[in-house]
Design a protein around this motif. Sequence first.
Motif, PDB file in Angstrom:
ATOM      1  N   GLU A  69       0.864  -1.172   0.000  1.00  0.00           N
ATOM      2  CA  GLU A  69       0.000   0.000   0.000  1.00  0.00           C
ATOM      3  C   GLU A  69       0.902   1.223   0.000  1.00  0.00           C
ATOM      4  O   GLU A  69       1.889   1.285   0.747  1.00  0.00           O
ATOM      5  CB  GLU A  69      -0.927   0.029   1.209  1.00  0.00           C
ATOM      6  CG  GLU A  69      -1.884   1.206   1.142  1.00  0.00           C
ATOM      7  CD  GLU A  69      -3.040   1.119   2.112  1.00  0.00           C
ATOM      8  OE1 GLU A  69      -3.899   2.019   2.041  1.00  0.00           O
ATOM      9  OE2 GLU A  69      -3.093   0.193   2.944  1.00  0.00           O
ATOM     10  N   VAL A  70       0.583   2.175  -0.865  1.00  0.00           N
ATOM     11  CA  VAL A  70       1.402   3.367  -1.040  1.00  0.00           C
ATOM     12  C   VAL A  70       0.503   4.601  -1.110  1.00  0.00           C
ATOM     13  O   VAL A  70      -0.711   4.492  -1.211  1.00  0.00           O
ATOM     14  CB  VAL A  70       2.266   3.275  -2.326  1.00  0.00           C
ATOM     15  CG1 VAL A  70       3.251   2.127  -2.253  1.00  0.00           C
ATOM     16  CG2 VAL A  70       1.391   3.150  -3.569  1.00  0.00           C
ATOM     17  N   GLY A  71       1.134   5.772  -1.107  1.00  0.00           N
ATOM     18  CA  GLY A  71       0.419   7.019  -1.323  1.00  0.00           C
ATOM     19  C   GLY A  71       0.214   7.256  -2.808  1.00  0.00           C
ATOM     20  O   GLY A  71       0.773   6.557  -3.656  1.00  0.00           O
ATOM     21  N   GLU A  72      -0.564   8.285  -3.129  1.00  0.00           N
ATOM     22  CA  GLU A  72      -0.906   8.563  -4.528  1.00  0.00           C
ATOM     23  C   GLU A  72       0.327   8.835  -5.395  1.00  0.00           C
ATOM     24  O   GLU A  72       0.437   8.321  -6.511  1.00  0.00           O
ATOM     25  CB  GLU A  72      -1.870   9.757  -4.611  1.00  0.00           C
ATOM     26  CG  GLU A  72      -2.297  10.079  -6.021  1.00  0.00           C
ATOM     27  CD  GLU A  72      -3.279  11.227  -6.093  1.00  0.00           C
ATOM     28  OE1 GLU A  72      -3.787  11.477  -7.198  1.00  0.00           O
ATOM     29  OE2 GLU A  72      -3.547  11.881  -5.058  1.00  0.00           O
ATOM     30  N   GLU A  73       1.247   9.622  -4.894  1.00  0.00           N
ATOM     31  CA  GLU A  73       2.445   9.964  -5.680  1.00  0.00           C
ATOM     32  C   GLU A  73       3.277   8.720  -5.997  1.00  0.00           C
ATOM     33  O   GLU A  73       3.722   8.525  -7.129  1.00  0.00           O
ATOM     34  CB  GLU A  73       3.288  10.989  -4.912  1.00  0.00           C
ATOM     35  CG  GLU A  73       4.393  11.608  -5.729  1.00  0.00           C
ATOM     36  CD  GLU A  73       5.094  12.713  -4.954  1.00  0.00           C
ATOM     37  OE1 GLU A  73       6.331  12.654  -4.860  1.00  0.00           O
ATOM     38  OE2 GLU A  73       4.397  13.620  -4.447  1.00  0.00           O
ATOM     39  N   SER A  74       3.472   7.867  -5.009  1.00  0.00           N
ATOM     40  CA  SER A  74       4.223   6.628  -5.232  1.00  0.00           C
ATOM     41  C   SER A  74       3.468   5.703  -6.186  1.00  0.00           C
ATOM     42  O   SER A  74       4.072   5.011  -7.003  1.00  0.00           O
ATOM     43  CB  SER A  74       4.467   5.900  -3.907  1.00  0.00           C
ATOM     44  OG  SER A  74       5.355   6.641  -3.103  1.00  0.00           O
ATOM     45  N   TYR A 103      -4.302   3.025  -2.438  1.00  0.00           N
ATOM     46  CA  TYR A 103      -3.450   2.695  -3.574  1.00  0.00           C
ATOM     47  C   TYR A 103      -2.599   1.467  -3.251  1.00  0.00           C
ATOM     48  O   TYR A 103      -1.915   1.434  -2.225  1.00  0.00           O
ATOM     49  CB  TYR A 103      -2.531   3.871  -3.898  1.00  0.00           C
ATOM     50  CG  TYR A 103      -3.271   5.154  -4.177  1.00  0.00           C
ATOM     51  CD1 TYR A 103      -3.731   5.437  -5.455  1.00  0.00           C
ATOM     52  CD2 TYR A 103      -3.510   6.076  -3.164  1.00  0.00           C
ATOM     53  CE1 TYR A 103      -4.413   6.614  -5.718  1.00  0.00           C
ATOM     54  CE2 TYR A 103      -4.197   7.259  -3.420  1.00  0.00           C
ATOM     55  CZ  TYR A 103      -4.643   7.520  -4.695  1.00  0.00           C
ATOM     56  OH  TYR A 103      -5.322   8.688  -4.956  1.00  0.00           O
ATOM     57  N   PHE A 104      -2.637   0.471  -4.154  1.00  0.00           N
ATOM     58  CA  PHE A 104      -1.884  -0.762  -3.974  1.00  0.00           C
ATOM     59  C   PHE A 104      -1.085  -1.045  -5.233  1.00  0.00           C
ATOM     60  O   PHE A 104      -1.555  -0.805  -6.343  1.00  0.00           O
ATOM     61  CB  PHE A 104      -2.834  -1.929  -3.700  1.00  0.00           C
ATOM     62  CG  PHE A 104      -3.744  -1.679  -2.528  1.00  0.00           C
ATOM     63  CD1 PHE A 104      -3.316  -1.931  -1.228  1.00  0.00           C
ATOM     64  CD2 PHE A 104      -5.025  -1.181  -2.710  1.00  0.00           C
ATOM     65  CE1 PHE A 104      -4.142  -1.688  -0.140  1.00  0.00           C
ATOM     66  CE2 PHE A 104      -5.863  -0.936  -1.631  1.00  0.00           C
ATOM     67  CZ  PHE A 104      -5.413  -1.182  -0.345  1.00  0.00           C
ATOM     68  N   LEU A 105       0.127  -1.562  -5.056  1.00  0.00           N
ATOM     69  CA  LEU A 105       0.940  -1.948  -6.200  1.00  0.00           C
ATOM     70  C   LEU A 105       1.813  -3.137  -5.843  1.00  0.00           C
ATOM     71  O   LEU A 105       1.998  -3.464  -4.676  1.00  0.00           O
ATOM     72  CB  LEU A 105       1.786  -0.773  -6.703  1.00  0.00           C
ATOM     73  CG  LEU A 105       2.662   0.029  -5.733  1.00  0.00           C
ATOM     74  CD1 LEU A 105       3.962  -0.681  -5.420  1.00  0.00           C
ATOM     75  CD2 LEU A 105       2.951   1.376  -6.348  1.00  0.00           C
ATOM     76  N   CYS A 106       2.316  -3.785  -6.881  1.00  0.00           N
ATOM     77  CA  CYS A 106       3.223  -4.910  -6.683  1.00  0.00           C
ATOM     78  C   CYS A 106       4.589  -4.353  -6.305  1.00  0.00           C
ATOM     79  O   CYS A 106       5.021  -3.326  -6.840  1.00  0.00           O
ATOM     80  CB  CYS A 106       3.323  -5.744  -7.965  1.00  0.00           C
ATOM     81  SG  CYS A 106       4.440  -7.159  -7.796  1.00  0.00           S
TER      82      CYS A 106
END
Length: 183
Positions: A69-74, A103-106
Amino acid sequence: MDMGKQLLLVVLGLIAFGFAITSDANTYIVGDNSGWDISTSLDTWEQDKKFVVGDVLVFQYASTDSVCEVGEESFRACNTTNVIKCFSDGNTSIPLTNPGERYFLCGNRLYCYSGMKLDVVVEKNQTAVAEAPLSGVPEAESGGSKKNNPSTVERSAAVFVPIGSNSIVLGILGLLGILVRII
């Protein structure tokens, strides 16, 4: 306390309990049967879904992958170094406890650039009686491995404490406590 007031208190408690266990909270398996995977079209998966407070996202993925889980910019830059929280156990449940964007990313930056990321807009749960804080509920429960699930959405039993059938037991114990006190 007279008998009429005691009965009214019990009836109100039952009504409140009924609202708690009939909320519209859902558990979503991210990517359906494909899971959290580079081959899954997460944009397509998300299109017809409405996420509300009380829902749970379940990320199921190979042990070589992760979900962060990250912030919008990341999120926009696929920055995998500035994360809020990262998981790599293959089966991660994340409760959606507040309205807003998540926000989620690999954790693999190349996979993120290839579309393995998810932006979720969480709305207020209009059917909940109250949005009580979920104190004592872990942010994520994890363990296990990627599984095929026949269903993308599973009905959850409660909004106040999204832990399935345990909420029913807690509600019954609470009502029994009220009855014992007034008798």
